[in-house]
Scaffold this motif. Structure first.
Motif, PDB file in Angstrom:
ATOM      1  N   GLY A  14       0.761  -1.272  -0.145  1.00 36.20           N
ATOM      2  CA  GLY A  14       0.098   0.020   0.176  1.00 36.20           C
ATOM      3  C   GLY A  14       0.685   1.505   0.034  1.00 36.20           C
ATOM      4  N   LEU A  15       1.937   1.322   0.597  1.00 37.44           N
ATOM      5  CA  LEU A  15       2.965   2.375   0.683  1.00 37.44           C
ATOM      6  C   LEU A  15       3.763   2.423  -0.549  1.00 37.44           C
ATOM      7  CD1 LEU A  15       3.858   2.200   4.446  1.00 37.44           C
ATOM      8  CD2 LEU A  15       1.987   3.755   3.220  1.00 37.44           C
ATOM      9  N   THR A  16       3.863   1.522  -1.394  1.00 41.36           N
ATOM     10  CA  THR A  16       4.763   1.752  -2.554  1.00 41.36           C
ATOM     11  C   THR A  16       4.462   2.673  -3.486  1.00 41.36           C
ATOM     12  OG1 THR A  16       5.272  -0.608  -2.635  1.00 41.36           O
ATOM     13  CG2 THR A  16       5.655   0.133  -4.418  1.00 41.36           C
ATOM     14  N   PRO A  17       3.027   2.780  -3.823  1.00 44.66           N
ATOM     15  CA  PRO A  17       2.579   3.901  -4.630  1.00 44.66           C
ATOM     16  C   PRO A  17       2.930   5.312  -4.104  1.00 44.66           C
ATOM     17  CG  PRO A  17       0.935   2.355  -4.583  1.00 44.66           C
ATOM     18  CD  PRO A  17       1.966   2.038  -3.652  1.00 44.66           C
ATOM     19  N   LEU A  18       2.783   5.323  -2.880  1.00 41.33           N
ATOM     20  CA  LEU A  18       3.309   6.852  -2.206  1.00 41.33           C
ATOM     21  C   LEU A  18       4.855   7.093  -2.349  1.00 41.33           C
ATOM     22  CD1 LEU A  18       1.068   6.725   1.092  1.00 41.33           C
ATOM     23  CD2 LEU A  18       0.589   7.900  -1.235  1.00 41.33           C
ATOM     24  N   GLY A  19       5.405   6.044  -2.314  1.00 39.58           N
ATOM     25  CA  GLY A  19       7.004   6.194  -2.366  1.00 39.58           C
ATOM     26  C   GLY A  19       7.466   6.525  -3.820  1.00 39.58           C
ATOM     27  N   ALA A  20       6.455   5.951  -4.932  1.00 35.05           N
ATOM     28  CA  ALA A  20       6.752   6.261  -6.054  1.00 35.05           C
ATOM     29  C   ALA A  20       6.305   7.650  -6.540  1.00 35.05           C
ATOM     30  CB  ALA A  20       5.972   5.369  -7.164  1.00 35.05           C
ATOM     31  N   LEU A  21       5.346   8.251  -5.971  1.00 35.63           N
ATOM     32  CA  LEU A  21       4.955   9.624  -6.049  1.00 35.63           C
ATOM     33  C   LEU A  21       5.988  10.505  -5.559  1.00 35.63           C
ATOM     34  CD1 LEU A  21       2.626  11.387  -6.944  1.00 35.63           C
ATOM     35  CD2 LEU A  21       1.694  11.317  -4.814  1.00 35.63           C
ATOM     36  N   ALA A  22       6.472  10.025  -4.319  1.00 36.97           N
ATOM     37  CA  ALA A  22       7.560  10.921  -3.570  1.00 36.97           C
ATOM     38  C   ALA A  22       8.695  11.063  -4.658  1.00 36.97           C
ATOM     39  CB  ALA A  22       7.743  10.495  -2.378  1.00 36.97           C
ATOM     40  N   GLY A  23       9.080   9.755  -4.745  1.00 35.01           N
ATOM     41  CA  GLY A  23      10.199   9.905  -5.863  1.00 35.01           C
ATOM     42  C   GLY A  23      10.095  10.618  -7.148  1.00 35.01           C
ATOM     43  N   GLY A  24       8.697  10.514  -7.701  1.00 41.33           N
ATOM     44  CA  GLY A  24       8.764  11.175  -8.912  1.00 41.33           C
ATOM     45  C   GLY A  24       8.689  12.854  -8.545  1.00 41.33           C
ATOM     46  N   MET A  25       8.073  13.207  -7.624  1.00 38.03           N
ATOM     47  CA  MET A  25       8.219  14.721  -7.160  1.00 38.03           C
ATOM     48  C   MET A  25       9.590  15.108  -7.170  1.00 38.03           C
ATOM     49  SD  MET A  25       4.667  14.735  -5.097  1.00 38.03           S
ATOM     50  CE  MET A  25       4.817  16.421  -4.618  1.00 38.03           C
ATOM     51  N   VAL A  26      10.330  14.397  -6.110  1.00 41.71           N
ATOM     52  CA  VAL A  26      11.841  14.847  -6.142  1.00 41.71           C
ATOM     53  C   VAL A  26      12.236  14.698  -7.337  1.00 41.71           C
ATOM     54  CG1 VAL A  26      14.043  13.973  -5.041  1.00 41.71           C
ATOM     55  CG2 VAL A  26      11.730  13.976  -3.570  1.00 41.71           C
ATOM     56  N   ALA A  27      12.127  13.882  -8.181  1.00 42.88           N
ATOM     57  CA  ALA A  27      12.806  13.950  -9.590  1.00 42.88           C
ATOM     58  C   ALA A  27      12.509  15.018 -10.478  1.00 42.88           C
ATOM     59  CB  ALA A  27      12.714  12.647 -10.204  1.00 42.88           C
ATOM     60  N   ALA A  28      11.334  15.503 -10.471  1.00 44.88           N
ATOM     61  CA  ALA A  28      11.099  16.539 -11.047  1.00 44.88           C
ATOM     62  C   ALA A  28      11.380  17.968 -10.599  1.00 44.88           C
ATOM     63  CB  ALA A  28       9.420  16.540 -11.000  1.00 44.88           C
ATOM     64  N   HIS A  29      11.587  17.973  -9.320  1.00 47.71           N
ATOM     65  CA  HIS A  29      12.183  19.093  -8.905  1.00 47.71           C
ATOM     66  C   HIS A  29      13.762  19.127  -8.780  1.00 47.71           C
ATOM     67  CE1 HIS A  29       8.019  19.701  -7.775  1.00 47.71           C
ATOM     68  NE2 HIS A  29       8.105  20.880  -7.747  1.00 47.71           N
ATOM     69  N   MET A  30      14.315  18.161  -8.263  1.00 43.20           N
ATOM     70  CA  MET A  30      15.653  18.302  -8.077  1.00 43.20           C
ATOM     71  C   MET A  30      16.647  17.188  -9.127  1.00 43.20           C
ATOM     72  SD  MET A  30      16.069  18.336  -4.073  1.00 43.20           S
ATOM     73  CE  MET A  30      14.740  17.907  -3.189  1.00 43.20           C
ATOM     74  N   GLY A  31      15.929  16.527  -9.763  1.00 39.05           N
ATOM     75  CA  GLY A  31      16.757  15.561 -10.615  1.00 39.05           C
ATOM     76  C   GLY A  31      16.676  14.174 -10.218  1.00 39.05           C
ATOM     77  N   LEU A  32      17.101  13.291 -10.979  1.00 37.96           N
ATOM     78  CA  LEU A  32      16.961  11.675 -10.779  1.00 37.96           C
ATOM     79  C   LEU A  32      18.197  11.386 -10.079  1.00 37.96           C
ATOM     80  CD1 LEU A  32      15.723   9.316 -11.427  1.00 37.96           C
ATOM     81  CD2 LEU A  32      17.127   8.959 -13.433  1.00 37.96           C
ATOM     82  N   ARG A  33      19.234  12.123  -9.874  1.00 35.59           N
ATOM     83  CA  ARG A  33      20.570  11.938  -9.037  1.00 35.59           C
ATOM     84  C   ARG A  33      19.963  12.135  -7.610  1.00 35.59           C
ATOM     85  NH1 ARG A  33      26.517  12.535  -9.679  1.00 35.59           N
ATOM     86  NH2 ARG A  33      25.810  12.122 -11.706  1.00 35.59           N
ATOM     87  N   ALA A  34      19.090  12.983  -7.289  1.00 39.40           N
ATOM     88  CA  ALA A  34      18.799  13.364  -6.097  1.00 39.40           C
ATOM     89  C   ALA A  34      18.006  12.343  -5.387  1.00 39.40           C
ATOM     90  CB  ALA A  34      18.022  14.571  -5.916  1.00 39.40           C
ATOM     91  N   VAL A  35      17.058  11.576  -6.226  1.00 39.58           N
ATOM     92  CA  VAL A  35      16.225  10.320  -5.978  1.00 39.58           C
ATOM     93  C   VAL A  35      17.343   9.405  -5.479  1.00 39.58           C
ATOM     94  CG1 VAL A  35      14.727   8.506  -6.504  1.00 39.58           C
ATOM     95  CG2 VAL A  35      14.172  11.078  -7.264  1.00 39.58           C
ATOM     96  N   TRP A  36      18.193   8.839  -6.185  1.00 43.79           N
ATOM     97  CA  TRP A  36      19.240   8.020  -5.968  1.00 43.79           C
ATOM     98  C   TRP A  36      20.010   8.257  -4.582  1.00 43.79           C
ATOM     99  CZ3 TRP A  36      18.985   3.338  -7.606  1.00 43.79           C
ATOM    100  CH2 TRP A  36      18.398   2.820  -8.770  1.00 43.79           C
ATOM    101  N   LEU A  37      20.420   9.320  -4.246  1.00 45.80           N
ATOM    102  CA  LEU A  37      21.094   9.981  -3.288  1.00 45.80           C
ATOM    103  C   LEU A  37      20.219   9.777  -1.943  1.00 45.80           C
ATOM    104  CD1 LEU A  37      23.154  12.982  -4.613  1.00 45.80           C
ATOM    105  CD2 LEU A  37      24.017  10.601  -4.071  1.00 45.80           C
ATOM    106  N   MET A  38      18.901  10.329  -2.148  1.00 46.01           N
ATOM    107  CA  MET A  38      17.948  10.092  -0.944  1.00 46.01           C
ATOM    108  C   MET A  38      17.641   8.776  -0.585  1.00 46.01           C
ATOM    109  SD  MET A  38      15.360  13.207  -1.660  1.00 46.01           S
ATOM    110  CE  MET A  38      15.063  14.378  -0.329  1.00 46.01           C
TER     111      MET A  38
END
Length: 124
Positions: A43-67
């Motif tokens: 149930g929490l997996t879609p929320l993590g995907a949404l959060a990762g997408g928002m971070v990637a949109a604002h800070m880039g994909l590298r920030a998602v991997w680092l976080m």
């Protein structure tokens, strides 16, 4: 290389966590515990995907991997000192609690069958 390492550690984590959950959960609660864990994790997996997408949109994909790496490192670092003590305490609790093999109903009260075959009356 990093993805292979992540996949291997995820596989190891899943096997160890599921095994310990089954080992330390009383038989009467096992279905509830395993189902609750499954519902929370899926149930929490879609929320993590949404959060990762928002971070990637604002800070880039590298920030998602680092976080993601930072969160996993923090969890492993915090979990490692607690795990041996928690498992030791759970093992001690298991040795002091009689193991329940099955529950049989009688007309007036529940009868609990222990591993040694002895019947134990449960007043509830």
């Amino acid at each position: 290389m990093v993805l292979a390492l992540l996949a291997g550690t995820t596989l190891l984590w899943n096997v160890c966590s599921q095994s310990s959950r089954q080992r330390f959960t009383p038989p009467s609660l096992l279905g509830r515990v395993l189902t609750s864990h499954r519902a929370l994790s899926w149930g929490l997996t879609p929320l993590g995907a949404l959060a990762g997408g928002m971070v990637a949109a604002h800070m880039g994909l590298r920030a998602v991997w680092l976080m993601g790496a930072s969160v996993q490192t923090a969890v492993v670092t915090g979990w490692r000192p607690l795990a041996p003590r928690a498992f030791r305490e759970a093992e001690e609790a298991m040795t002091h609690r009689p193991a329940v093999r099955g529950i049989a109903r009688s007309e007036s009260r529940r009868q609990i069958v222990r591993e040694d075959g002895a019947m134990h009356s449960d007043p509830s």
